[in-house]
Motif scaffolding. Structure first.
Motif, PDB file in Angstrom:
ATOM      1  N   VAL A 264       9.023  24.051 -15.219  1.00 20.38           N
ATOM      2  CA  VAL A 264       8.649  22.640 -15.141  1.00 20.38           C
ATOM      3  C   VAL A 264       8.625  21.976 -16.516  1.00 20.38           C
ATOM      4  CG1 VAL A 264       6.148  23.023 -15.180  1.00 20.38           C
ATOM      5  CG2 VAL A 264       7.070  20.983 -14.062  1.00 20.38           C
ATOM      6  N   ASN A 265       8.200  22.692 -17.546  1.00 16.64           N
ATOM      7  CA  ASN A 265       8.168  22.112 -18.890  1.00 16.64           C
ATOM      8  C   ASN A 265       9.576  21.837 -19.415  1.00 16.64           C
ATOM      9  OD1 ASN A 265       5.348  21.992 -19.141  1.00 16.64           O
ATOM     10  ND2 ASN A 265       5.279  24.167 -19.647  1.00 16.64           N
ATOM     11  N   GLN A 266      10.518  22.745 -19.136  1.00 13.73           N
ATOM     12  CA  GLN A 266      11.904  22.536 -19.549  1.00 13.73           C
ATOM     13  C   GLN A 266      12.514  21.344 -18.818  1.00 13.73           C
ATOM     14  OE1 GLN A 266      13.149  26.522 -18.557  1.00 13.73           O
ATOM     15  NE2 GLN A 266      13.376  27.078 -20.711  1.00 13.73           N
ATOM     16  N   LYS A 267      12.209  21.220 -17.526  1.00 11.26           N
ATOM     17  CA  LYS A 267      12.724  20.094 -16.735  1.00 11.26           C
ATOM     18  C   LYS A 267      12.154  18.778 -17.256  1.00 11.26           C
ATOM     19  CE  LYS A 267      12.971  22.923 -12.587  1.00 11.26           C
ATOM     20  NZ  LYS A 267      12.415  23.094 -11.233  1.00 11.26           N
ATOM     21  N   ARG A 268      10.869  18.752 -17.559  1.00 12.23           N
ATOM     22  CA  ARG A 268      10.245  17.536 -18.094  1.00 12.23           C
ATOM     23  C   ARG A 268      10.874  17.145 -19.424  1.00 12.23           C
ATOM     24  NH1 ARG A 268       4.147  19.464 -16.719  1.00 12.23           N
ATOM     25  NH2 ARG A 268       4.039  18.604 -14.597  1.00 12.23           N
ATOM     26  N   LYS A 269      11.078  18.128 -20.294  1.00 12.07           N
ATOM     27  CA  LYS A 269      11.684  17.867 -21.600  1.00 12.07           C
ATOM     28  C   LYS A 269      13.103  17.330 -21.427  1.00 12.07           C
ATOM     29  CE  LYS A 269      12.602  20.018 -26.056  1.00 12.07           C
ATOM     30  NZ  LYS A 269      12.528  21.221 -26.870  1.00 12.07           N
ATOM     31  N   PHE A 270      13.856  17.912 -20.485  1.00 12.53           N
ATOM     32  CA  PHE A 270      15.221  17.449 -20.231  1.00 12.53           C
ATOM     33  C   PHE A 270      15.202  16.008 -19.706  1.00 12.53           C
ATOM     34  CE2 PHE A 270      19.062  16.853 -17.773  1.00 12.53           C
ATOM     35  CZ  PHE A 270      20.026  17.367 -18.610  1.00 12.53           C
ATOM     36  N   ALA A 271      14.302  15.711 -18.769  1.00 13.26           N
ATOM     37  CA  ALA A 271      14.197  14.360 -18.211  1.00 13.26           C
ATOM     38  C   ALA A 271      13.845  13.348 -19.296  1.00 13.26           C
ATOM     39  CB  ALA A 271      13.163  14.328 -17.086  1.00 13.26           C
ATOM     40  N   MET A 272      12.906  13.710 -20.173  1.00 12.14           N
ATOM     41  CA  MET A 272      12.539  12.802 -21.260  1.00 12.14           C
ATOM     42  C   MET A 272      13.719  12.554 -22.190  1.00 12.14           C
ATOM     43  SD  MET A 272       8.604  13.712 -22.272  1.00 12.14           S
ATOM     44  CE  MET A 272       8.585  15.480 -22.044  1.00 12.14           C
ATOM     45  N   GLY A 273      14.490  13.594 -22.467  1.00 13.50           N
ATOM     46  CA  GLY A 273      15.673  13.436 -23.317  1.00 13.50           C
ATOM     47  C   GLY A 273      16.750  12.592 -22.661  1.00 13.50           C
ATOM     48  N   ALA A 274      16.851  12.680 -21.342  1.00 22.59           N
ATOM     49  CA  ALA A 274      17.882  11.937 -20.625  1.00 22.59           C
ATOM     50  C   ALA A 274      17.506  10.480 -20.383  1.00 22.59           C
ATOM     51  CB  ALA A 274      18.164  12.623 -19.287  1.00 22.59           C
ATOM     52  N   PHE A 275      16.233  10.200 -20.146  1.00 22.51           N
ATOM     53  CA  PHE A 275      15.846   8.878 -19.679  1.00 22.51           C
ATOM     54  C   PHE A 275      15.024   8.033 -20.652  1.00 22.51           C
ATOM     55  CE2 PHE A 275      16.186  11.367 -15.632  1.00 22.51           C
ATOM     56  CZ  PHE A 275      17.381  10.789 -15.216  1.00 22.51           C
ATOM     57  N   LEU A 276      14.511   8.620 -21.734  1.00 22.11           N
ATOM     58  CA  LEU A 276      13.730   7.839 -22.691  1.00 22.11           C
ATOM     59  C   LEU A 276      14.589   7.467 -23.889  1.00 22.11           C
ATOM     60  CD1 LEU A 276      10.332   9.781 -22.794  1.00 22.11           C
ATOM     61  CD2 LEU A 276      10.852   7.663 -21.560  1.00 22.11           C
ATOM     62  N   TRP A 277      14.384   6.252 -24.402  1.00 21.32           N
ATOM     63  CA  TRP A 277      15.035   5.861 -25.637  1.00 21.32           C
ATOM     64  C   TRP A 277      14.385   6.643 -26.775  1.00 21.32           C
ATOM     65  CZ3 TRP A 277      19.322   3.093 -25.410  1.00 21.32           C
ATOM     66  CH2 TRP A 277      19.548   2.326 -24.292  1.00 21.32           C
ATOM     67  N   PRO A 278      15.105   6.885 -27.874  1.00 24.61           N
ATOM     68  CA  PRO A 278      14.528   7.660 -28.986  1.00 24.61           C
ATOM     69  C   PRO A 278      13.180   7.121 -29.460  1.00 24.61           C
ATOM     70  CG  PRO A 278      16.866   7.391 -29.342  1.00 24.61           C
ATOM     71  CD  PRO A 278      16.522   6.558 -28.126  1.00 24.61           C
ATOM     72  N   SER A 279      12.993   5.824 -29.465  1.00 29.48           N
ATOM     73  CA  SER A 279      11.715   5.250 -29.921  1.00 29.48           C
ATOM     74  C   SER A 279      10.578   5.567 -28.959  1.00 29.48           C
ATOM     75  CB  SER A 279      11.853   3.726 -30.062  1.00 29.48           C
ATOM     76  OG  SER A 279      12.160   3.148 -28.801  1.00 29.48           O
ATOM     77  N   GLN A 280      10.882   5.940 -27.703  1.00 28.06           N
ATOM     78  CA  GLN A 280       9.855   6.260 -26.728  1.00 28.06           C
ATOM     79  C   GLN A 280       9.414   7.718 -26.785  1.00 28.06           C
ATOM     80  OE1 GLN A 280      12.334   4.821 -23.453  1.00 28.06           O
ATOM     81  NE2 GLN A 280      10.627   3.497 -22.877  1.00 28.06           N
ATOM     82  N   HIS A 281      10.096   8.536 -27.574  1.00 21.75           N
ATOM     83  CA  HIS A 281       9.763   9.963 -27.668  1.00 21.75           C
ATOM     84  C   HIS A 281       8.515  10.211 -28.508  1.00 21.75           C
ATOM     85  CE1 HIS A 281      13.320  11.938 -25.802  1.00 21.75           C
ATOM     86  NE2 HIS A 281      13.824  10.749 -26.012  1.00 21.75           N
ATOM     87  N   GLU A 282       8.056   9.223 -29.237  1.00 23.55           N
ATOM     88  CA  GLU A 282       6.907   9.400 -30.138  1.00 23.55           C
ATOM     89  C   GLU A 282       5.595   9.271 -29.425  1.00 23.55           C
ATOM     90  OE1 GLU A 282       7.857   6.373 -32.918  1.00 23.55           O
ATOM     91  OE2 GLU A 282       9.645   7.405 -33.582  1.00 23.55           O
TER      92      GLU A 282
END
Length: 87
Positions: free
Chosen positions: A69-87
């Protein structure tokens, strides 16, 4: 993810190609179809999202549903969040 290809359930009707040409019934032509609405979740939403919901979201976009689940969440964040939203 370069070089990877993903298919979805969006396929043409048997015997018809998008350009109107005929094809044999044994051929199946599939393509990726972007869902109508881009997901609008925040980083905190992904961090607390249940696994079934992450799986559903990734599947809807034709993305791989593998890992814990943690890998899936990380992948989803990388796919759907803009770089500025990763902070």
């Amino acid at each position: 993810m370069s070089g990877a290809s993903y298919s979805s359930s969006a396929c043409t009707l048997p015997g018809l190609m998008p350009n109107g040409h005929q094809k044999s019934s044994s051929e199946k032509r599939c393509h990726f179809q972007m869902p109508l609405h881009y997901p609008k979740y925040r980083k905190t939403d992904y961090e607390t999202m249940p696994e079934w919901k992450v799986d559903s979201l990734l599947s809807e976009y034709g993305l791989p549903v593998i890992g814990d689940v943690n890998q899936k969440r990380k992948f989803a964040m990388g796919a759907f969040l803009w770089p500025s939203q990763h902070e």
